[in-house]
Design a protein around this motif. Structure first.
Motif, PDB file in Angstrom:
ATOM      1  N   MET A   8       0.830  -1.204   0.000  1.00 43.92           N
ATOM      2  CA  MET A   8       0.000   0.000   0.000  1.00 43.92           C
ATOM      3  C   MET A   8       0.865   1.255   0.000  1.00 43.92           C
ATOM      4  O   MET A   8       0.591   2.209  -0.734  1.00 43.92           O
ATOM      5  CB  MET A   8      -0.929   0.005   1.216  1.00 43.92           C
ATOM      6  CG  MET A   8      -2.029  -1.029   1.177  1.00 43.92           C
ATOM      7  SD  MET A   8      -2.850  -1.218   2.789  1.00 43.92           S
ATOM      8  CE  MET A   8      -3.449   0.440   3.100  1.00 43.92           C
ATOM      9  N   VAL A   9       1.902   1.266   0.845  1.00 49.83           N
ATOM     10  CA  VAL A   9       2.803   2.427   0.902  1.00 49.83           C
ATOM     11  C   VAL A   9       3.461   2.649  -0.449  1.00 49.83           C
ATOM     12  O   VAL A   9       3.542   3.779  -0.945  1.00 49.83           O
ATOM     13  CB  VAL A   9       3.867   2.223   1.997  1.00 49.83           C
ATOM     14  CG1 VAL A   9       4.951   3.298   1.906  1.00 49.83           C
ATOM     15  CG2 VAL A   9       3.224   2.238   3.382  1.00 49.83           C
ATOM     16  N   GLY A  36       2.045  14.115  -0.564  1.00 49.09           N
ATOM     17  CA  GLY A  36       1.773  12.685  -0.505  1.00 49.09           C
ATOM     18  C   GLY A  36       1.081  12.288   0.780  1.00 49.09           C
ATOM     19  O   GLY A  36       0.122  11.499   0.774  1.00 49.09           O
ATOM     20  N   TYR A  37       1.536  12.832   1.913  1.00 51.32           N
ATOM     21  CA  TYR A  37       0.893  12.531   3.194  1.00 51.32           C
ATOM     22  C   TYR A  37      -0.522  13.095   3.247  1.00 51.32           C
ATOM     23  O   TYR A  37      -1.420  12.500   3.854  1.00 51.32           O
ATOM     24  CB  TYR A  37       1.720  13.104   4.341  1.00 51.32           C
ATOM     25  CG  TYR A  37       2.902  12.259   4.744  1.00 51.32           C
ATOM     26  CD1 TYR A  37       2.727  10.972   5.245  1.00 51.32           C
ATOM     27  CD2 TYR A  37       4.206  12.749   4.646  1.00 51.32           C
ATOM     28  CE1 TYR A  37       3.808  10.194   5.623  1.00 51.32           C
ATOM     29  CE2 TYR A  37       5.295  11.978   5.025  1.00 51.32           C
ATOM     30  CZ  TYR A  37       5.089  10.700   5.501  1.00 51.32           C
ATOM     31  OH  TYR A  37       6.158   9.934   5.886  1.00 51.32           O
ATOM     32  N   LEU A  44      -0.627   7.177   5.681  1.00 50.44           N
ATOM     33  CA  LEU A  44       0.801   6.948   5.486  1.00 50.44           C
ATOM     34  C   LEU A  44       1.594   7.278   6.751  1.00 50.44           C
ATOM     35  O   LEU A  44       2.666   6.707   6.983  1.00 50.44           O
ATOM     36  CB  LEU A  44       1.324   7.793   4.324  1.00 50.44           C
ATOM     37  CG  LEU A  44       1.060   7.257   2.916  1.00 50.44           C
ATOM     38  CD1 LEU A  44       1.421   8.303   1.872  1.00 50.44           C
ATOM     39  CD2 LEU A  44       1.839   5.966   2.669  1.00 50.44           C
ATOM     40  N   LEU A  45       1.077   8.183   7.581  1.00 52.81           N
ATOM     41  CA  LEU A  45       1.751   8.498   8.837  1.00 52.81           C
ATOM     42  C   LEU A  45       1.890   7.257   9.712  1.00 52.81           C
ATOM     43  O   LEU A  45       2.908   7.054  10.371  1.00 52.81           O
ATOM     44  CB  LEU A  45       0.974   9.580   9.592  1.00 52.81           C
ATOM     45  CG  LEU A  45       1.113  11.011   9.080  1.00 52.81           C
ATOM     46  CD1 LEU A  45       0.101  11.903   9.781  1.00 52.81           C
ATOM     47  CD2 LEU A  45       2.522  11.529   9.313  1.00 52.81           C
ATOM     48  N   ASP A  46       0.862   6.440   9.746  1.00 53.93           N
ATOM     49  CA  ASP A  46       0.884   5.229  10.561  1.00 53.93           C
ATOM     50  C   ASP A  46       1.630   4.093   9.873  1.00 53.93           C
ATOM     51  O   ASP A  46       2.185   3.220  10.538  1.00 53.93           O
ATOM     52  CB  ASP A  46      -0.546   4.780  10.867  1.00 53.93           C
ATOM     53  CG  ASP A  46      -1.340   5.843  11.600  1.00 53.93           C
ATOM     54  OD1 ASP A  46      -0.798   6.420  12.569  1.00 53.93           O
ATOM     55  OD2 ASP A  46      -2.480   6.112  11.213  1.00 53.93           O
ATOM     56  N   ARG A  64       6.049  15.245   8.770  1.00 55.61           N
ATOM     57  CA  ARG A  64       5.158  14.371   9.541  1.00 55.61           C
ATOM     58  C   ARG A  64       4.436  15.149  10.638  1.00 55.61           C
ATOM     59  O   ARG A  64       3.266  14.897  10.932  1.00 55.61           O
ATOM     60  CB  ARG A  64       5.947  13.209  10.126  1.00 55.61           C
ATOM     61  CG  ARG A  64       6.462  12.226   9.081  1.00 55.61           C
ATOM     62  CD  ARG A  64       7.256  11.091   9.731  1.00 55.61           C
ATOM     63  NE  ARG A  64       6.384  10.293  10.576  1.00 55.61           N
ATOM     64  CZ  ARG A  64       5.658   9.262  10.145  1.00 55.61           C
ATOM     65  NH1 ARG A  64       5.716   8.900   8.866  1.00 55.61           N
ATOM     66  NH2 ARG A  64       4.891   8.585  10.971  1.00 55.61           N
ATOM     67  N   GLY A  65       5.134  16.111  11.262  1.00 55.38           N
ATOM     68  CA  GLY A  65       4.490  16.915  12.285  1.00 55.38           C
ATOM     69  C   GLY A  65       3.345  17.744  11.719  1.00 55.38           C
ATOM     70  O   GLY A  65       2.265  17.820  12.316  1.00 55.38           O
ATOM     71  N   ILE A  66       3.574  18.367  10.571  1.00 58.87           N
ATOM     72  CA  ILE A  66       2.520  19.165   9.938  1.00 58.87           C
ATOM     73  C   ILE A  66       1.366  18.267   9.512  1.00 58.87           C
ATOM     74  O   ILE A  66       0.188  18.582   9.744  1.00 58.87           O
ATOM     75  CB  ILE A  66       3.088  19.930   8.720  1.00 58.87           C
ATOM     76  CG1 ILE A  66       4.128  20.965   9.166  1.00 58.87           C
ATOM     77  CG2 ILE A  66       1.959  20.605   7.933  1.00 58.87           C
ATOM     78  CD1 ILE A  66       3.586  22.072  10.026  1.00 58.87           C
ATOM     79  N   ALA A  67       1.675  17.148   8.877  1.00 52.88           N
ATOM     80  CA  ALA A  67       0.627  16.235   8.422  1.00 52.88           C
ATOM     81  C   ALA A  67      -0.169  15.679   9.598  1.00 52.88           C
ATOM     82  O   ALA A  67      -1.389  15.529   9.525  1.00 52.88           O
ATOM     83  CB  ALA A  67       1.243  15.090   7.612  1.00 52.88           C
TER      84      ALA A  67
END
Length: 208
Positions: free
Chosen positions: A42-43, A79-80, A86-88, A133-136
């Motif tokens: 999936m990723v 992408g995120y 996708l973060l997880d 990642r923090g922003i997403a």
């Protein structure tokens, strides 16, 4: 991916995917050994192909390392945002596909010849990825789908309206935003500060 987009990664199961495909769960195991391998696929499918859009955007940015890393960071956030799960799916020890490795390669290539050690270049990529990642994560709702930023702002505004005397610095900051704007600039502000710091190190090593 459709299940994860709608319900988050926690909603994905071998049974659920089999049901969407109209086959038995055991039939699905003929194609993927388990959920870990399914998530890895999936990723790989969800990340934009760096050999397509990313390379074109990097080429348009020119040869400057700072401009290229800026493009890289913004494209990664896109992408995120397209697939918040996708973060997880991109944490911990796991299998990495060629697209994810390709993103790492492009960022490191932007830093070649800038006097950084391999470890320092990798740390720059870690800093940029962590910022993205923090922003997403801030933008993502508790259910794993997009969207809490506006709600959080409204909550803070209500707190200040009722008890602003207890939080004077917050009241001043929100008042300034109301008058002059500038809210939701976290990505660019953090990106520029990270690149400023890297730029100082590059200048120290090679003069720019």
């Amino acid at each position: 991916m459709g299940i994860a987009d709608a319900a988050g990664l926690a909603g994905v199961s071998m049974q659920g995917v089999a049901g969407e495909l109209g086959v038995t769960k055991m039939a699905l195991y003929r194609y993927v050994p388990g959920k870990a391998e399914l998530v890895a696929l999936m990723v790989e499918a969800a990340l934009p192909d760096p050999g397509a859009g990313l390379d074109s955007a990097l080429a348009a940015a020119g040869g400057g390392w700072r401009e290229r890393l800026g493009v890289w960071t913004r494209e990664l956030l896109a992408g995120y945002r397209a697939h918040p799960w996708l973060l997880d799916a991109t944490v911990g020890a796991r299998a990495l596909g060629p697209r994810e490795v390709g993103w790492l390669e492009r960022a490191l290539a932007a830093l070649e010849g800038r006097g950084l050690s391999g470890a320092e270049a990798m740390d720059v990529v870690v800093l940029l990825t962590g910022h993205v990642r923090g922003i997403a994560g801030q933008e993502r709702g508790a259910d794993g789908t997009a969207g809490v930023d506006a709600e959080l702002g409204a909550v803070l505004a209500a707190v200040v309206a009722e008890r602003g005397e207890e939080y004077p610095a917050l009241a001043v900051a929100l008042g300034s935003i109301a008058r002059h704007g500038g809210q939701d600039q976290g990505l660019e502000f953090g990106l520029e500060r990270i690149l400023d710091g890297v730029g100082l190190l590059v200048e120290r090593r090679v003069g720019g």
